[in-house]
Design a protein around this motif. Sequence first.
Motif, short mmCIF file in Angstrom:
data_model
loop_
_atom_site.label_atom_id
_atom_site.label_comp_id
_atom_site.label_asym_id
_atom_site.label_seq_id
_atom_site.Cartn_x
_atom_site.Cartn_y
_atom_site.Cartn_z
N ALA A 165 87.75 60.27 75.50
CA ALA A 165 87.08 59.61 74.37
C ALA A 165 87.68 60.07 73.05
O ALA A 165 88.12 61.21 72.93
N PRO A 166 87.73 59.22 72.05
CA PRO A 166 88.19 59.65 70.73
C PRO A 166 87.32 60.78 70.20
O PRO A 166 86.09 60.72 70.30
N TRP A 167 87.96 61.78 69.62
CA TRP A 167 87.18 62.93 69.16
C TRP A 167 86.18 62.52 68.09
O TRP A 167 85.09 63.10 67.99
N GLN A 168 86.50 61.49 67.31
CA GLN A 168 85.57 61.05 66.26
C GLN A 168 84.24 60.61 66.85
O GLN A 168 83.17 60.91 66.30
N GLU A 169 84.30 59.88 67.97
CA GLU A 169 83.07 59.43 68.61
C GLU A 169 82.32 60.59 69.26
O GLU A 169 81.09 60.65 69.22
N MET A 170 83.06 61.51 69.85
CA MET A 170 82.43 62.68 70.47
C MET A 170 81.72 63.54 69.43
O MET A 170 80.58 64.00 69.63
N PHE A 171 82.37 63.76 68.29
CA PHE A 171 81.76 64.59 67.25
C PHE A 171 80.60 63.86 66.58
O PHE A 171 79.61 64.50 66.19
N ALA A 172 80.70 62.55 66.45
CA ALA A 172 79.57 61.80 65.87
C ALA A 172 78.34 61.93 66.75
O ALA A 172 77.22 62.13 66.25
N ALA A 173 78.53 61.84 68.06
CA ALA A 173 77.40 61.98 68.99
C ALA A 173 76.83 63.39 68.94
O ALA A 173 75.61 63.59 68.93
N ALA A 174 77.72 64.39 68.89
CA ALA A 174 77.25 65.78 68.82
C ALA A 174 76.53 66.04 67.50
O ALA A 174 75.57 66.82 67.45
N GLY A 175 76.96 65.39 66.44
CA GLY A 175 76.28 65.55 65.16
C GLY A 175 74.86 65.02 65.20
O GLY A 175 73.96 65.59 64.59
N ARG A 176 74.65 63.93 65.94
CA ARG A 176 73.29 63.41 66.07
C ARG A 176 72.41 64.39 66.84
O ARG A 176 71.21 64.52 66.56
N VAL A 177 73.00 65.10 67.81
CA VAL A 177 72.26 66.15 68.52
C VAL A 177 71.85 67.24 67.54
O VAL A 177 70.70 67.67 67.50
N ALA A 178 72.79 67.71 66.73
CA ALA A 178 72.52 68.80 65.80
C ALA A 178 71.45 68.42 64.77
O ALA A 178 70.62 69.25 64.39
N ARG A 179 71.46 67.16 64.34
CA ARG A 179 70.48 66.73 63.34
C ARG A 179 69.09 66.56 63.94
O ARG A 179 68.09 66.53 63.21
N GLY B 70 89.73 71.02 72.57
CA GLY B 70 89.98 71.07 71.13
C GLY B 70 90.68 69.86 70.56
O GLY B 70 90.98 69.82 69.36
N TYR B 71 90.98 68.84 71.40
CA TYR B 71 91.52 67.57 70.92
C TYR B 71 92.81 67.71 70.12
O TYR B 71 93.06 66.96 69.17
N LEU B 72 93.62 68.71 70.47
CA LEU B 72 94.89 68.98 69.80
C LEU B 72 94.73 69.34 68.33
O LEU B 72 95.70 69.27 67.55
N MET B 73 93.54 69.73 67.92
CA MET B 73 93.32 70.11 66.53
C MET B 73 93.85 71.51 66.25
O MET B 73 93.83 72.39 67.11
N GLN B 74 94.29 71.69 65.02
CA GLN B 74 94.58 73.04 64.55
C GLN B 74 93.25 73.78 64.37
O GLN B 74 92.21 73.16 64.12
N PRO B 75 93.26 75.11 64.49
CA PRO B 75 92.00 75.86 64.44
C PRO B 75 91.13 75.56 63.22
O PRO B 75 89.92 75.37 63.35
N ARG B 76 91.73 75.50 62.04
CA ARG B 76 90.93 75.28 60.84
C ARG B 76 90.26 73.91 60.85
O ARG B 76 89.10 73.76 60.47
N GLU B 77 90.99 72.90 61.31
CA GLU B 77 90.40 71.56 61.37
C GLU B 77 89.23 71.55 62.35
O GLU B 77 88.18 70.96 62.06
N LEU B 78 89.40 72.18 63.51
CA LEU B 78 88.32 72.21 64.49
C LEU B 78 87.08 72.87 63.92
O LEU B 78 85.96 72.35 64.05
#
Length: 249
Positions: free
Chosen positions: A61-75, A88-96
Amino acid sequence: MTDLKDRAERLRELHGGEMLVLPNAWDAASAAVVAEAGFPAVATASNAIAAMLGYPDGEGAPWQEMFAAAGRVARAVSVPVTVDAEAGYLMQPRELVDRLLEIGAVGCNLEDSDHRAGGLADAEKHAEWLAGVRSAAGDADVPIVINARVDTFLPSSGIPEPERLPEAIRRGRLYREAGADCIYPIAVRSKADIAELVAELPGPVNGNTGEELDLATLRGLGVARVSYGPRFYHAGIAGFRAAVQELRA
């Protein structure tokens, strides 16, 4: 950031007392169920979220959709939330780290499977990347809790069965030295194996329940954290499927 720092510190504290049990959530409603039941933290399950969104597991899944869903959990909850961020979706540590904090997460699962090449990531390189995540969290002044998943026991790892335990110990030690807070040797089914992992790995160990491993057994072995992955999501879908099929009978 002050609130996130407080939640991160609380999540870290939960790894040092009574065994932390995490029935994994996949959306705002399931997260609310977990929090309302009195659990002190909520963890997401990437397999369940990907399935809910219509994608395969393993960073399908695109990381944007995964993080959007996880954000709804956090809220949806007021307790600390730890996000299954796969590899980690190939992200550099700071971006992650920035992305996690943007959605209100204060912990993460980071696995050492290489979903593009297949098998496991190089352990030393993965440890170096984890050290970067630890450093980036320090720079952000939020002590994100890193649960480093070790995938040697998964068939997809390509590790021969006799080598899975020693390789899990080797990798777990590397990841702890790199700054991981907890080591998660996923898919361990043997009481003897999890006992040796707890004995040989410094710091908290994340386990899973199974035929030999109920909560009482894991607690007695010194396991610090227990998670369930997509188990409850799939059970819910199975119940829904059975109920729907009854309507066609």
